[in-house]
Design an enzyme around this catalytic site. Sequence first.
Site, short mmCIF file in Angstrom:
data_model
loop_
_atom_site.label_atom_id
_atom_site.label_comp_id
_atom_site.label_asym_id
_atom_site.label_seq_id
_atom_site.Cartn_x
_atom_site.Cartn_y
_atom_site.Cartn_z
N GLU A 125 0.87 -1.17 0.00
CA GLU A 125 0.00 0.00 0.00
C GLU A 125 0.91 1.23 0.00
O GLU A 125 1.70 1.42 0.92
CB GLU A 125 -0.88 -0.03 1.25
CG GLU A 125 -1.87 1.09 1.37
CD GLU A 125 -2.64 1.02 2.69
OE1 GLU A 125 -3.19 2.07 3.09
OE2 GLU A 125 -2.68 -0.05 3.32
N ASP A 140 -4.40 9.27 9.75
CA ASP A 140 -3.00 8.94 10.02
C ASP A 140 -2.59 9.29 11.45
O ASP A 140 -2.85 10.39 11.94
CB ASP A 140 -2.08 9.69 9.05
CG ASP A 140 -2.29 9.26 7.61
OD1 ASP A 140 -2.93 8.22 7.40
OD2 ASP A 140 -1.82 9.97 6.70
#
Length: 256
Positions: A45, A56
């Site tokens: 990924e 994140d």
Amino acid sequence: MKRLAELKETGRKAFVAYIMAGDGGLERLGERVKYLQEAGVTAIEIGIPFSDPVADGPIIEAAGNRALKEGVTLEKVLDEIASWTFDVTVPLFIMTYLNPVIQFGIERFVKACKNAGVSGMIIPDLPYEHCQLVQGFARKEGIVLIQLVTLTTTEQRMKAILQESEGFVYAVTVTGITGARDELALEVRDFMKRVRSQSPVPVYAGFGISKTEHVDMLRSDVDGFIVGSAIVKAFHDNKIEDIVPLIDAVTAPSSV
């Protein structure tokens, strides 16, 4: 996505490695992909740096900020991948947010992914209800749009998401952002079992997976694992070899 389906049929577990494109310089992306595929990961990924990442954790956000300072953009990453002359032997997934995709142009983005040999895309802030913004273009090019489900996804919504799922389902193990954790909540196992019992495609656990203990805890309830923060940190610290035991723990044939 045939390879992912075949792994599930044989009972082997998949290891999806996340890396931040451009962290340490965009020219290092290719060597990192080569290292990971040689280390035995199932898929990779590739994260696109973004100024306002909603999913994140601190390690990946810091990596994204370093990449942004290097001038890395979605277009530059796709051009870089398309330029590689070595054999990419694992599926590549682009992980980006919706804003850069819209700025780039959705149809143009999908075609650039196809040109770069990308197999799928993950857009965590694209709600399932609006997935047709991208999905129609993606299916035309044979690229899968990965769906995410979380611990807070309602049963009715989960059924609808799973019906649309392609490639694999990204099952989020925590309520919150990415990042290595010492422990995973016991409720995660029940959640994974529920998702897996309904999913037509493999179910991979992601967010917070950083230790072999996490793998051991969830091994019987998922089809694979997505590891991000631990890999991003290992590359940044020049200790990527420390990740190999985790890769082996996931991908080794089960002794059961």
